[in-house]
Design a protein around this motif. Structure first.
Motif, PDB file in Angstrom:
ATOM      1  N   MET A 152      74.020  19.619 -16.575  1.00 43.75           N
ATOM      2  CA  MET A 152      73.139  20.367 -17.472  1.00 43.75           C
ATOM      3  C   MET A 152      72.467  21.523 -16.745  1.00 43.75           C
ATOM      4  O   MET A 152      72.517  22.672 -17.190  1.00 43.75           O
ATOM      5  CB  MET A 152      72.040  19.431 -18.001  1.00 43.75           C
ATOM      6  CG  MET A 152      72.537  18.454 -19.028  1.00 43.75           C
ATOM      7  SD  MET A 152      72.571  19.202 -20.651  1.00 43.75           S
ATOM      8  CE  MET A 152      71.075  18.532 -21.330  1.00 43.75           C
ATOM      9  N   ASN A 153      71.857  21.170 -15.599  1.00 48.81           N
ATOM     10  CA  ASN A 153      71.187  22.226 -14.834  1.00 48.81           C
ATOM     11  C   ASN A 153      72.174  23.310 -14.428  1.00 48.81           C
ATOM     12  O   ASN A 153      71.851  24.497 -14.441  1.00 48.81           O
ATOM     13  CB  ASN A 153      70.545  21.632 -13.585  1.00 48.81           C
ATOM     14  CG  ASN A 153      69.269  20.904 -13.947  1.00 48.81           C
ATOM     15  OD1 ASN A 153      68.597  21.291 -14.887  1.00 48.81           O
ATOM     16  ND2 ASN A 153      68.970  19.851 -13.225  1.00 48.81           N
ATOM     17  N   ALA A 154      73.361  22.849 -14.097  1.00 44.69           N
ATOM     18  CA  ALA A 154      74.380  23.799 -13.649  1.00 44.69           C
ATOM     19  C   ALA A 154      74.632  24.832 -14.732  1.00 44.69           C
ATOM     20  O   ALA A 154      74.704  26.034 -14.490  1.00 44.69           O
ATOM     21  CB  ALA A 154      75.670  23.066 -13.342  1.00 44.69           C
ATOM     22  N   LYS A 155      74.743  24.337 -15.935  1.00 48.16           N
ATOM     23  CA  LYS A 155      75.029  25.225 -17.064  1.00 48.16           C
ATOM     24  C   LYS A 155      73.945  26.273 -17.238  1.00 48.16           C
ATOM     25  O   LYS A 155      74.211  27.449 -17.517  1.00 48.16           O
ATOM     26  CB  LYS A 155      75.120  24.376 -18.337  1.00 48.16           C
ATOM     27  CG  LYS A 155      76.455  23.742 -18.495  1.00 48.16           C
ATOM     28  CD  LYS A 155      77.157  24.524 -19.548  1.00 48.16           C
ATOM     29  CE  LYS A 155      78.606  24.259 -19.587  1.00 48.16           C
ATOM     30  NZ  LYS A 155      79.307  25.123 -20.474  1.00 48.16           N
ATOM     31  N   ILE A 156      72.702  25.811 -17.108  1.00 47.60           N
ATOM     32  CA  ILE A 156      71.598  26.743 -17.285  1.00 47.60           C
ATOM     33  C   ILE A 156      71.633  27.819 -16.218  1.00 47.60           C
ATOM     34  O   ILE A 156      71.470  29.000 -16.487  1.00 47.60           O
ATOM     35  CB  ILE A 156      70.260  25.982 -17.264  1.00 47.60           C
ATOM     36  CG1 ILE A 156      70.149  25.128 -18.515  1.00 47.60           C
ATOM     37  CG2 ILE A 156      69.093  26.955 -17.187  1.00 47.60           C
ATOM     38  CD1 ILE A 156      69.003  24.196 -18.513  1.00 47.60           C
ATOM     39  N   MET A 157      71.916  27.393 -14.990  1.00 49.50           N
ATOM     40  CA  MET A 157      71.971  28.360 -13.901  1.00 49.50           C
ATOM     41  C   MET A 157      72.996  29.434 -14.171  1.00 49.50           C
ATOM     42  O   MET A 157      72.827  30.591 -13.837  1.00 49.50           O
ATOM     43  CB  MET A 157      72.356  27.646 -12.621  1.00 49.50           C
ATOM     44  CG  MET A 157      71.306  26.687 -12.218  1.00 49.50           C
ATOM     45  SD  MET A 157      70.738  27.135 -10.641  1.00 49.50           S
ATOM     46  CE  MET A 157      70.176  25.600 -10.075  1.00 49.50           C
TER      47      MET A 157
ATOM     48  N   ILE B 240      62.103  13.577 -16.054  1.00 53.49           N
ATOM     49  CA  ILE B 240      61.741  14.577 -15.045  1.00 53.49           C
ATOM     50  C   ILE B 240      62.784  15.682 -14.974  1.00 53.49           C
ATOM     51  O   ILE B 240      62.471  16.867 -14.874  1.00 53.49           O
ATOM     52  CB  ILE B 240      61.512  13.908 -13.679  1.00 53.49           C
ATOM     53  CG1 ILE B 240      60.190  13.156 -13.742  1.00 53.49           C
ATOM     54  CG2 ILE B 240      61.488  14.934 -12.553  1.00 53.49           C
ATOM     55  CD1 ILE B 240      59.920  12.306 -12.558  1.00 53.49           C
ATOM     56  N   GLN B 241      64.025  15.264 -15.064  1.00 55.65           N
ATOM     57  CA  GLN B 241      65.100  16.260 -15.109  1.00 55.65           C
ATOM     58  C   GLN B 241      64.867  17.230 -16.264  1.00 55.65           C
ATOM     59  O   GLN B 241      65.006  18.447 -16.125  1.00 55.65           O
ATOM     60  CB  GLN B 241      66.449  15.569 -15.340  1.00 55.65           C
ATOM     61  CG  GLN B 241      66.999  14.911 -14.120  1.00 55.65           C
ATOM     62  CD  GLN B 241      67.724  15.904 -13.244  1.00 55.65           C
ATOM     63  OE1 GLN B 241      67.287  17.048 -13.116  1.00 55.65           O
ATOM     64  NE2 GLN B 241      68.807  15.490 -12.621  1.00 55.65           N
ATOM     65  N   ALA B 242      64.508  16.660 -17.423  1.00 52.85           N
ATOM     66  CA  ALA B 242      64.283  17.485 -18.611  1.00 52.85           C
ATOM     67  C   ALA B 242      63.134  18.455 -18.368  1.00 52.85           C
ATOM     68  O   ALA B 242      63.136  19.575 -18.862  1.00 52.85           O
ATOM     69  CB  ALA B 242      63.990  16.603 -19.820  1.00 52.85           C
TER      70      ALA B 242
ATOM     71  N   PRO C 297      63.542  23.623 -18.348  1.00 54.63           N
ATOM     72  CA  PRO C 297      62.958  24.888 -18.821  1.00 54.63           C
ATOM     73  C   PRO C 297      62.476  25.774 -17.691  1.00 54.63           C
ATOM     74  O   PRO C 297      62.607  27.003 -17.758  1.00 54.63           O
ATOM     75  CB  PRO C 297      61.791  24.447 -19.703  1.00 54.63           C
ATOM     76  CG  PRO C 297      61.682  22.992 -19.592  1.00 54.63           C
ATOM     77  CD  PRO C 297      62.862  22.467 -18.891  1.00 54.63           C
ATOM     78  N   ILE C 298      61.944  25.157 -16.634  1.00 53.47           N
ATOM     79  CA  ILE C 298      61.473  25.948 -15.492  1.00 53.47           C
ATOM     80  C   ILE C 298      62.645  26.708 -14.890  1.00 53.47           C
ATOM     81  O   ILE C 298      62.593  27.921 -14.657  1.00 53.47           O
ATOM     82  CB  ILE C 298      60.833  25.024 -14.426  1.00 53.47           C
ATOM     83  CG1 ILE C 298      59.634  24.291 -15.017  1.00 53.47           C
ATOM     84  CG2 ILE C 298      60.425  25.828 -13.196  1.00 53.47           C
ATOM     85  CD1 ILE C 298      59.105  23.182 -14.148  1.00 53.47           C
ATOM     86  N   LEU C 299      63.721  25.984 -14.709  1.00 52.90           N
ATOM     87  CA  LEU C 299      64.926  26.573 -14.150  1.00 52.90           C
ATOM     88  C   LEU C 299      65.407  27.724 -15.022  1.00 52.90           C
ATOM     89  O   LEU C 299      65.773  28.802 -14.551  1.00 52.90           O
ATOM     90  CB  LEU C 299      65.992  25.484 -14.093  1.00 52.90           C
ATOM     91  CG  LEU C 299      66.994  25.601 -12.978  1.00 52.90           C
ATOM     92  CD1 LEU C 299      66.289  25.608 -11.662  1.00 52.90           C
ATOM     93  CD2 LEU C 299      67.978  24.459 -13.055  1.00 52.90           C
ATOM     94  N   TYR C 300      65.386  27.461 -16.329  1.00 54.70           N
ATOM     95  CA  TYR C 300      65.873  28.453 -17.280  1.00 54.70           C
ATOM     96  C   TYR C 300      65.074  29.752 -17.149  1.00 54.70           C
ATOM     97  O   TYR C 300      65.631  30.839 -17.108  1.00 54.70           O
ATOM     98  CB  TYR C 300      65.760  27.892 -18.697  1.00 54.70           C
ATOM     99  CG  TYR C 300      66.089  28.910 -19.756  1.00 54.70           C
ATOM    100  CD1 TYR C 300      67.405  29.338 -19.936  1.00 54.70           C
ATOM    101  CD2 TYR C 300      65.095  29.446 -20.564  1.00 54.70           C
ATOM    102  CE1 TYR C 300      67.706  30.276 -20.886  1.00 54.70           C
ATOM    103  CE2 TYR C 300      65.393  30.393 -21.521  1.00 54.70           C
ATOM    104  CZ  TYR C 300      66.706  30.798 -21.677  1.00 54.70           C
ATOM    105  OH  TYR C 300      67.005  31.743 -22.612  1.00 54.70           O
ATOM    106  N   LEU C 301      63.750  29.589 -17.052  1.00 60.79           N
ATOM    107  CA  LEU C 301      62.894  30.772 -16.937  1.00 60.79           C
ATOM    108  C   LEU C 301      63.219  31.566 -15.678  1.00 60.79           C
ATOM    109  O   LEU C 301      63.333  32.791 -15.717  1.00 60.79           O
ATOM    110  CB  LEU C 301      61.424  30.352 -16.915  1.00 60.79           C
ATOM    111  CG  LEU C 301      60.852  29.980 -18.286  1.00 60.79           C
ATOM    112  CD1 LEU C 301      59.425  29.497 -18.158  1.00 60.79           C
ATOM    113  CD2 LEU C 301      60.924  31.184 -19.224  1.00 60.79           C
TER     114      LEU C 301
END
Lengths: 246, 413
Positions: B1-6, B98-100, B104-108
């Motif tokens: 998931m995080n990967a995708k956002i990055m 916590i991942q969730a 949003p922080i990552l996304y920003l």
């Protein structure tokens, strides 16, 4: 009857061009008449104010010894007489080809740098002018008018494939047989402007005549140039009905 | 998931299915057997998945390192919270929560970076790649050893987390200082290029000026000899002299050397530079080029940097197409009327039946994807600037791109 006007500030060249025109009209027995040959652009504008011209052909020199040049004169003539044909007489160094073509939509241009070719170019322009006026009369093609900034563009309805809404609000991209361009309008407005236009999707208005095929499963519409656009379920159904009725 | 956002990639792809149906079950299965092995396997599987997604080894390595660090942080945080608070929720739930929170922080952060559009230019260096690999290995070993040797004790967890955060902070500082450095370099390079371009322009102008001086000299001499012929009533001699000396000069005047002089009427440095350099290099390639502008244009009523980039893309495409023709022609013109400025680029095309939409589609070209990228950038620029409009037409074997700048709206306010 086509009226011919010449504006050239060099008397020698003016007389030369006038004699080419008169000779050609006489020999070919064309339905044309030289109305005015002058070195003063304002005489042409005055004439146009006082008289109505139905079809006209102008030969205009670019560098005039006046406060306006040939291009300004052409712009003023165009305002008065939208369908007129304009031919520029110019030298290589004054040549502004794209301006002739896209701002004035000139029929042709004659280069003074090649004196031997002037006569041929004059007669060719007369032929071309005749041809275009005849073509316009014989075909009653339906046109769609699009205002883009200062200009009014006439596009053949049969050339229009579809309209696509742009990500920028109120901007629409029209797709034609030979290209595409953007202008300001709304999809709703466009759909109501011609009965052949149908809004098959939130962001598409198609010209029903140019729909090649409709796939109801995938809801894809293939246009006559091969481009594929999407349709809504309801749009698909209505479009199939419209095509069948035609 | 995080990967995708990055990656700012939100569309679902078939590789995502691979992630869900292959990676996740394997990892869950292995967790029950041995945690250390499962972590190792999951890292490799994620790497594979990222590689499928980006098809770029360096990028996937760096991303995996980042994801691993984030996962570890989340894992530790959730462990610590659970132990300290004695809540009776399953570990996995808090971990996901916590991942969730991170997402949003990552996304920003990613979005901010995207806006600067700088990342794309820089790319990922070897240093960054090797650093990420090092992080993966060091933390992998650290975690396995602490977990295996001393179990999941609270103290250990907190120490590990501290080390993790410290390391991350250090890396972040290094990263930002490097970016700043690169940005400085980039600006410097741009300025250098600008100076070089200007110099080329000045050099060309000087050449023209010298030619003009020579011409004036010749002209005076010609007038003098004409005077001589007329004074002596030598009409035959005059005719001969005219045909031999004056006629050739007059035809020489129309040669292409002078066809770019109207560029001096462009009253904006960026645009002047892009027009001159592109058309000049096209001329060197043997393409017949011309530039026309009837009036001087000082104000283009839009972001001229954007406009210059757009013109660069259009001209590059025109040059690419015409340089393979025997008699390629590129005509550029600026037409300004009361309410708008039109910039027209017209080039000859080889006789083909390709419709315009196919020519415009991203990635279409035998010369690789870069050309398609240019066109999508062009669309982006047009959409970003409210008063720009683009027209693309094919008329009688000529390809025409026209940018219209509306000036009416802006004049009003």
């Amino acid at each position: 009857m086509i009226d011919i006007f010449v504006c050239e500030d060099n008397y020698k060249q003016l007389n030369e061009i006038v004699s080419y025109i008169n000779n050609y009209v006489l020999i070919e027995n064309l339905d044309m008449e030289l109305k005015l040959a002058t070195s003063d652009p304002y005489r042409i504008l005055n004439y146009l104010e006082k008289n109505d011209t139905e079809k006209s052909l102008y030969f205009l020199d670019i560098g005039l010894s006046s406060d306006i040049d040939g291009i300004e004169l052409a712009k003023k003539i165009r305002k008065n007489d939208f369908d007129s044909k304009i031919v520029f007489i110019t030298t290589h160094s004054e040549m502004v080809f794209l301006t002739f073509k896209y701002q004035i939509e000139a029929l042709d241009y004659i280069l003074k740098d090649f004196p031997d070719e002037i006569q041929g170019k004059v007669t060719r322009a007369i032929d071309l002018c005749n041809e275009q006026f005849q073509k316009k009369e014989s075909k009653s093609e339906e046109y769609y008018q699009i205002k883009t900034g200062d200009q009014l563009k006439s596009v053949k309805i049969s050339d229009i494939l579809f309209f696509e809404s742009s990500p920028v609000p109120h901007k629409v991209i029209v797709h034609l047989m030979n290209g595409q361009f953007e202008f300001y309008n709304t999809m709703k407005e466009i759909e109501s402007e011609n009965e052949k236009f149908f809004r098959c999707h939130k962001s598409y208005v198609v010209n029903v005549d140019n729909v090649e095929s409709i796939n109801r499963q995938t809801r894809k519409i293939t246009m006559s140039d091969g481009e594929i656009i999407f349709s809504s379920v309801l749009g698909c159904r209505t479009l199939v009905k419209m095509k069948n009725n035609n | 998931m995080n990967a995708k956002i990055m990656l700012s990639e939100f569309r679902l792809k078939w590789v995502d299915l691979f992630m869900v149906f292959v990676n996740v079950p394997i990892v869950i299965l292995l967790t029950n057997i041995n945690q250390a092995v499962s972590i190792l396997v999951s890292v490799f599987l994620n790497l594979f998945y990222l590689f499928l997604l980006t098809s770029n080894v360096k990028k996937s390595l760096v991303l995996e390192a980042l994801i691993y660090v984030i996962n570890l942080t989340a894992d530790h945080l959730s462990d610590i919270i659970l132990r300290l608070s004695h809540f009776n929720i399953p570990y996995i739930v808090s971990f996901i929560m916590i991942q969730a929170l991170f997402m949003p922080i990552l996304y920003l952060i990613v979005r901010n970076n995207k806006e600067s559009e700088f990342e794309n230019l820089v790319g990922i260096s070897k240093l960054e790649t090797s650093l990420s690999v090092l992080i993966l290995i060091v933390f992998g070993i650290l975690m396995t050893f602490t977990e295996i040797l001393s179990g999941n004790k609270l103290d250990n967890l907190i120490y590990n987390l501290l080390i993790l955060v410290m390391a991350s902070l250090i890396l972040l500082v290094i990263h930002f200082s490097r970016i700043k450095d690169l940005e400085k370099n980039f600006d410097l390079q741009k300025k250098e290029l600008q100076i070089k371009n200007n110099n080329r322009y000045i050099h060309e102008m000087e050449k023209h000026y010298n030619e003009l001086r020579k011409f004036r000299h010749d002209y005076q001499n010609t007038l003098l000899s004409l005077d001589e012929y007329i004074r002596t009533d030598d009409i035959q001699g005059l005719k001969k002299y005219y045909n031999a000396e004056i006629k050739p000069i007059s035809s020489k005047m129309g040669q292409e050397k002078y066809k770019l002089e109207d560029i001096s009427k462009v009253g904006n440095k960026e645009l002047k530079s892009i027009f001159f350099n592109k058309l000049y290099s096209a001329q060197l390639e043997g393409i017949n080029v011309s530039f026309e502008s009837k009036n001087e244009i000082k104000n283009f009523h839009t972001d001229t940097l954007d406009l210059a980039v757009a013109m660069g893309i259009i001209l590059d495409n025109a040059i690419e197409e015409t340089k393979e023709q025997d008699h390629g022609v590129i005509q550029v013109g600026i037409i300004d009327v009361d309410t708008e400025i039109m910039i027209i680029v017209q080039n000859s095309v080889r006789d083909n039946e390709l419709p315009v939409w196919k020519m415009k589609r991203a990635g279409f070209s035998t010369k690789g994807a870069s050309r398609g990228m240019g066109l999508s950038n062009l669309t982006e620029i047009i959409n970003r600037n409210k008063n720009l409009m683009l027209e693309t037409m094919k008329v009688n074997n000529n390809f025409l791109q026209k940018i219209t700048i509306e000036v009416g709206d802006i004049k009003d306010d």
